[in-house]
Design a protein around this motif. Structure first.
Motif, PDB file in Angstrom:
ATOM      1  N   VAL A   1       0.811  -1.510  -0.003  1.00 31.51           N
ATOM      2  CA  VAL A   1       0.019   0.034  -0.321  1.00 31.51           C
ATOM      3  C   VAL A   1       0.497   1.343  -0.202  1.00 31.51           C
ATOM      4  CG1 VAL A   1      -1.772   1.461   1.133  1.00 31.51           C
ATOM      5  CG2 VAL A   1      -2.017  -1.035   0.789  1.00 31.51           C
ATOM      6  N   VAL A   2       0.814   2.236  -1.096  1.00 36.41           N
ATOM      7  CA  VAL A   2       0.865   3.883  -0.859  1.00 36.41           C
ATOM      8  C   VAL A   2       0.097   4.565  -0.636  1.00 36.41           C
ATOM      9  CG1 VAL A   2       2.198   5.690  -2.069  1.00 36.41           C
ATOM     10  CG2 VAL A   2       2.248   2.683  -2.763  1.00 36.41           C
ATOM     11  N   LYS A   3       1.182   5.314   0.819  1.00 32.25           N
ATOM     12  CA  LYS A   3      -0.159   6.511   1.404  1.00 32.25           C
ATOM     13  C   LYS A   3       0.770   7.766   0.565  1.00 32.25           C
ATOM     14  CE  LYS A   3      -1.904   3.865   6.134  1.00 32.25           C
ATOM     15  NZ  LYS A   3      -2.554   3.921   6.793  1.00 32.25           N
ATOM     16  N   ALA A   4       0.302   8.696  -0.305  1.00 32.93           N
ATOM     17  CA  ALA A   4       1.245   9.409  -0.323  1.00 32.93           C
ATOM     18  C   ALA A   4       0.299  10.590  -1.272  1.00 32.93           C
ATOM     19  CB  ALA A   4       1.655   9.203  -0.965  1.00 32.93           C
ATOM     20  N   TRP A   5       0.589  11.342  -2.087  1.00 30.44           N
ATOM     21  CA  TRP A   5       0.672  12.481  -1.657  1.00 30.44           C
ATOM     22  C   TRP A   5       0.475  12.984  -0.279  1.00 30.44           C
ATOM     23  CZ3 TRP A   5       6.338  12.136  -2.117  1.00 30.44           C
ATOM     24  CH2 TRP A   5       6.506  10.928  -3.224  1.00 30.44           C
ATOM     25  N   HIS A   6       1.746  14.375   0.116  1.00 34.78           N
ATOM     26  CA  HIS A   6       0.705  15.581   0.882  1.00 34.78           C
ATOM     27  C   HIS A   6       1.760  16.085   1.496  1.00 34.78           C
ATOM     28  CE1 HIS A   6       1.376  13.361   4.694  1.00 34.78           C
ATOM     29  NE2 HIS A   6       1.674  14.355   5.603  1.00 34.78           N
ATOM     30  N   HIS A   7       1.401  17.388   1.960  1.00 32.35           N
ATOM     31  CA  HIS A   7       3.008  18.555   2.109  1.00 32.35           C
ATOM     32  C   HIS A   7       2.129  19.547   3.313  1.00 32.35           C
ATOM     33  CE1 HIS A   7       2.975  21.694  -0.017  1.00 32.35           C
ATOM     34  NE2 HIS A   7       2.115  21.654  -0.647  1.00 32.35           N
ATOM     35  N   HIS A   8       2.572  19.795   3.806  1.00 33.47           N
ATOM     36  CA  HIS A   8       1.571  21.263   4.870  1.00 33.47           C
ATOM     37  C   HIS A   8       3.172  22.399   4.836  1.00 33.47           C
ATOM     38  CE1 HIS A   8       0.482  17.701   6.442  1.00 33.47           C
ATOM     39  NE2 HIS A   8       1.683  17.373   7.251  1.00 33.47           N
ATOM     40  N   GLU A   9       1.549  23.300   4.879  1.00 32.68           N
ATOM     41  CA  GLU A   9       2.862  25.104   4.643  1.00 32.68           C
ATOM     42  C   GLU A   9       4.101  25.618   5.800  1.00 32.68           C
ATOM     43  OE1 GLU A   9       2.843  26.842   1.786  1.00 32.68           O
ATOM     44  OE2 GLU A   9       1.561  25.122   1.060  1.00 32.68           O
ATOM     45  N   ARG A  10       3.133  25.516   6.886  1.00 34.35           N
ATOM     46  CA  ARG A  10       4.126  25.366   8.615  1.00 34.35           C
ATOM     47  C   ARG A  10       4.292  24.472   9.851  1.00 34.35           C
ATOM     48  NH1 ARG A  10      -0.601  27.623   7.379  1.00 34.35           N
ATOM     49  NH2 ARG A  10      -1.942  26.415   9.760  1.00 34.35           N
ATOM     50  N   GLN A  11       4.061  22.901   8.615  1.00 33.80           N
ATOM     51  CA  GLN A  11       4.380  21.719   9.735  1.00 33.80           C
ATOM     52  C   GLN A  11       5.660  20.884   9.036  1.00 33.80           C
ATOM     53  OE1 GLN A  11       0.523  19.552  11.721  1.00 33.80           O
ATOM     54  NE2 GLN A  11       2.304  16.981  10.551  1.00 33.80           N
ATOM     55  N   THR A  12       6.017  20.908  10.513  1.00 32.35           N
ATOM     56  CA  THR A  12       7.232  19.968  10.204  1.00 32.35           C
ATOM     57  C   THR A  12       7.279  18.889  10.969  1.00 32.35           C
ATOM     58  OG1 THR A  12       9.176  21.697  10.098  1.00 32.35           O
ATOM     59  CG2 THR A  12      10.169  19.471  10.463  1.00 32.35           C
ATOM     60  N   ASP A  13       7.192  17.602   9.979  1.00 29.93           N
ATOM     61  CA  ASP A  13       6.972  15.893  10.095  1.00 29.93           C
ATOM     62  C   ASP A  13       7.980  15.574  10.634  1.00 29.93           C
ATOM     63  OD1 ASP A  13       3.830  15.738   9.851  1.00 29.93           O
ATOM     64  OD2 ASP A  13       4.421  15.313   8.318  1.00 29.93           O
ATOM     65  N   ARG A  14       8.484  14.334  11.452  1.00 37.70           N
ATOM     66  CA  ARG A  14       9.398  13.489  12.501  1.00 37.70           C
ATOM     67  C   ARG A  14       8.382  11.585  11.715  1.00 37.70           C
ATOM     68  NH1 ARG A  14       9.969  18.052  15.996  1.00 37.70           N
ATOM     69  NH2 ARG A  14       8.471  16.438  17.329  1.00 37.70           N
ATOM     70  N   MET A  15       9.338  11.360  10.816  1.00 33.78           N
ATOM     71  CA  MET A  15       8.701  10.016  11.036  1.00 33.78           C
ATOM     72  C   MET A  15       9.540   8.680  11.114  1.00 33.78           C
ATOM     73  SD  MET A  15       6.437   8.918   7.224  1.00 33.78           S
ATOM     74  CE  MET A  15       5.417  10.751   7.422  1.00 33.78           C
ATOM     75  N   VAL A  16       9.447   7.867  11.766  1.00 35.64           N
ATOM     76  CA  VAL A  16      10.073   6.778  12.196  1.00 35.64           C
ATOM     77  C   VAL A  16       8.793   5.661  11.782  1.00 35.64           C
ATOM     78  CG1 VAL A  16      10.231   6.729  14.361  1.00 35.64           C
ATOM     79  CG2 VAL A  16      11.881   5.766  13.269  1.00 35.64           C
ATOM     80  N   CYS A  17       9.687   4.287  11.699  1.00 32.88           N
ATOM     81  CA  CYS A  17       8.985   2.935  11.371  1.00 32.88           C
ATOM     82  C   CYS A  17       9.514   2.116  12.231  1.00 32.88           C
ATOM     83  CB  CYS A  17       9.483   2.112  10.013  1.00 32.88           C
ATOM     84  SG  CYS A  17       8.359   0.671   9.727  1.00 32.88           S
ATOM     85  N   LEU A  18       8.691   1.360  13.393  1.00 33.49           N
ATOM     86  CA  LEU A  18       8.539   1.090  14.496  1.00 33.49           C
ATOM     87  C   LEU A  18       8.496  -0.233  14.078  1.00 33.49           C
ATOM     88  CD1 LEU A  18       6.438   3.257  17.045  1.00 33.49           C
ATOM     89  CD2 LEU A  18       8.811   3.270  16.791  1.00 33.49           C
ATOM     90  N   HIS A  19       8.275  -0.861  13.308  1.00 31.88           N
ATOM     91  CA  HIS A  19       8.101  -2.471  12.610  1.00 31.88           C
ATOM     92  C   HIS A  19       7.939  -2.545  11.187  1.00 31.88           C
ATOM     93  CE1 HIS A  19       6.240  -6.358  13.739  1.00 31.88           C
ATOM     94  NE2 HIS A  19       5.373  -6.456  13.112  1.00 31.88           N
ATOM     95  N   GLY A  20       7.998  -3.123  10.805  1.00 32.33           N
ATOM     96  CA  GLY A  20       8.122  -3.946   9.539  1.00 32.33           C
ATOM     97  C   GLY A  20       9.134  -3.072   8.587  1.00 32.33           C
ATOM     98  N   SER A  21       8.674  -3.011   7.341  1.00 35.28           N
ATOM     99  CA  SER A  21       9.888  -2.029   6.763  1.00 35.28           C
ATOM    100  C   SER A  21       9.150  -0.994   5.879  1.00 35.28           C
ATOM    101  CB  SER A  21      10.187  -2.895   5.667  1.00 35.28           C
ATOM    102  OG  SER A  21      11.109  -4.052   6.410  1.00 35.28           O
ATOM    103  N   LEU A  22       9.590   0.443   6.037  1.00 33.91           N
ATOM    104  CA  LEU A  22       9.147   1.181   5.585  1.00 33.91           C
ATOM    105  C   LEU A  22       9.810   1.964   3.806  1.00 33.91           C
ATOM    106  CD1 LEU A  22       6.230   3.065   5.912  1.00 33.91           C
ATOM    107  CD2 LEU A  22       7.549   4.045   7.285  1.00 33.91           C
ATOM    108  N   GLN A  23       9.428   2.930   3.222  1.00 34.94           N
ATOM    109  CA  GLN A  23       9.987   3.513   2.345  1.00 34.94           C
ATOM    110  C   GLN A  23       9.225   4.717   2.379  1.00 34.94           C
ATOM    111  OE1 GLN A  23       9.572   2.106  -2.142  1.00 34.94           O
ATOM    112  NE2 GLN A  23       9.660   3.873  -2.544  1.00 34.94           N
ATOM    113  N   ILE A  24      10.264   5.511   2.185  1.00 39.76           N
ATOM    114  CA  ILE A  24       9.191   6.916   2.890  1.00 39.76           C
ATOM    115  C   ILE A  24       9.590   7.964   1.320  1.00 39.76           C
ATOM    116  CG2 ILE A  24       9.615   9.165   4.057  1.00 39.76           C
ATOM    117  CD1 ILE A  24      10.224   7.633   6.767  1.00 39.76           C
TER     118      ILE A  24
END
Length: 109
Positions: A9-32
């Motif tokens: 499954v692909v969950k994309a695309w989005h962006h923010h004008e002001r917000q900074t995201d910090r993302m990490v995979c806790l389980h499984g494998s993720l392509q960012i």
């Protein structure tokens, strides 16, 4: 917040004008996937518990992710501001939008 993504499954695309995201995979494998619309530059970061890459995504960068392992991916996102229901800071596009020159290694599940 925590979200999940099933294999393929692909969950994309989005962006923010002001917000900074910090993302990490806790389980499984993720392509960012990351894409800068103004320059056309793209980047890929892989994150999984054996290689837990914390990815900081600044405002204006289109981003999304796909589960690329055999198991469901569990993703932790630590945005730098709370969600504003009255004025959401989020724009979305489809995962395979031709305006974003990024090619996912998986198809939507």
């Amino acid at each position: 917040y925590v979200t999940t993504c099933h294999r393929g499954v692909v969950k994309a695309w989005h962006h923010h004008e002001r917000q900074t995201d910090r993302m990490v995979c806790l389980h499984g494998s993720l392509q960012i996937g990351l894409a800068e619309e103004a320059t056309g530059r793209t980047a890929t970061v892989f994150s999984s518990p054996p290689r837990p890459r914390l990815v900081t995504i600044r405002p204006g960068i289109w981003h999304g992710f796909a589960c690329v392992g055999g198991e469901e991916a569990i993703v932790l996102n630590l945005p730098d501001r709370a969600y504003d229901y009255a004025q959401p800071d989020e724009q979305r596009r489809p995962a395979h939008d031709p305006a974003i020159p990024y090619r996912w290694g998986v198809q939507d599940g």
